[in-house]
Scaffold this motif. Structure first.
Motif, short mmCIF file in Angstrom:
data_model
loop_
_atom_site.label_atom_id
_atom_site.label_comp_id
_atom_site.label_asym_id
_atom_site.label_seq_id
_atom_site.Cartn_x
_atom_site.Cartn_y
_atom_site.Cartn_z
N GLY A 205 0.81 -1.01 -0.18
CA GLY A 205 -0.10 -0.12 0.03
C GLY A 205 0.71 1.24 -0.09
O GLY A 205 0.19 2.17 -0.26
N ASP A 206 1.95 0.94 0.41
CA ASP A 206 2.94 2.45 0.31
C ASP A 206 3.64 2.61 -1.07
O ASP A 206 4.24 3.44 -1.22
CB ASP A 206 4.16 2.03 1.52
N ASN A 207 3.46 1.58 -1.94
CA ASN A 207 3.94 1.87 -3.11
C ASN A 207 3.73 3.33 -3.99
O ASN A 207 2.62 3.78 -3.82
CB ASN A 207 3.66 0.74 -4.32
N GLY A 208 5.03 3.80 -4.64
CA GLY A 208 4.83 5.04 -4.82
C GLY A 208 4.61 6.29 -4.05
O GLY A 208 4.27 7.34 -4.57
N HIS A 209 4.89 6.16 -2.99
CA HIS A 209 4.95 7.31 -1.92
C HIS A 209 6.21 7.98 -1.55
O HIS A 209 7.49 7.37 -1.75
CB HIS A 209 3.95 6.98 -0.68
#
Ligand SMILES: NC(=O)c1ccc[n+]([C@@H]2O[C@H](COP(=O)([O-])OP(=O)(O)OC[C@H]3O[C@@H](n4cnc5c(N)ncnc54)[C@H](OP(=O)(O)O)[C@@H]3O)[C@@H](O)[C@H]2O)c1
Length: 220
Positions: A205-209
């Motif tokens: 869910g943290d991908n690309g943050h």
């Protein structure tokens, strides 16, 4: 034993990442431009801006799982620049090292990371690359290199996510290194232990943050 590959491990934040992950029992693959000069005889020689070096190291490590790829190597822009006196050759050099090289490395080692257990990629960005919070002015050349790195990280996060890889950009804080200077706000130990905590807690869910070393989500 998880494996971490670190670029720019000769000094500063990259070197501290190597110490802390080794202490924590990880296998550390340190890479730097000149291992002998850095006193890191076990490190692999890799200038991140050299396609040949990157291909050479990628072929040496073909088939080896890399749980965590830390794209740490980076440079400042030449000092004394401002609107009216930008040094465009220097600006291109900064973009090559800070923006293009980390993406080239992400491509070169994506199979290694996809074949690992943890499947993580971290890009050392900067708050100066935040369009919302960056300083601009004389920091414009360096800031654009990190803003573009963030955009590129976000741009490839879909492709990486489809392969199970979580990638993020991080601001390490203003850190006492050759780049940050002796008067910077925090030491490398504080920055890297904070970043390791952020990395430890990552999930898909943290991908690309974009996070800072305390775990705060930063604005683009
Ligand atoms: N310090 C801060 O306050 C701060 C704040 C925000 C973001 N950052 C980012 O954090 C990262 C690490 O910074 P730092 O403070 O540790 O900087 P540093 O002390 O200046 O160290 C930079 C590292 O990058 C390496 N490097 C530079 N160009 C390279 C190249 N072409 N190929 C391979 N390695 C190369 C250097 O290797 P050599 O020894 O071969 O030169 C050195 O190991 C950078 O991406 C930086 O932009 C730092």
């Amino acid at each position: 034993m998880p494996t971490v590959l670190i670029t720019g491990a000769s000094r500063g934040i990259g070197r501290e990442f190597g110490h802390q992950y080794a202490e924590a029992g990880w296998r550390v693959i340190a890479t730097c431009r000149d291992p002998q000069a850095a006193g890191l005889e076990d490190a692999l020689a890799m200038d991140v801006a050299s396609q040949l070096d990157v291909e050479d190291v990628a072929s040496q490590l073909a088939g080896e799982p890399i749980d965590l790829l830390i794209n740490n190597a980076g440079i400042s822009a030449a000092s004394g620049q401002a609107f009216g006196s930008f040094d465009y050759d220097d600006w291109e050099r900064v973009l090559r090292v800070n923006t293009i090289a980390p993406i080239r490395i992400a491509e070169a080692f994506a199979d290694n990371v996809a074949g690992s257990e943890r499947k993580l990629m971290v890009f050392l960005s900067s708050i100066l690359g935040s369009i919302a919070e960056g300083s601009g002015g004389s920091y414009t050349p360096y800031g654009t290199s990190k803003a573009a790195l963030n955009a590129a990280m976000k741009g490839i996060s879909g492709d990486l996510g489809a392969r199970g890889i979580t990638c993020i950009s991080v601001h390490p804080g203003w850190v006492q290194t050759d780049m940050g200077g002796a008067g910077a706000a925090i030491d490398v130990r504080t920055s890297v232990s904070g970043l390791r905590q952020v990395i430890d807690g990552l999930g898909p869910g943290d991908n690309g943050h974009f996070f800072d070393y305390t775990g705060r989500v930063l604005p683009w």
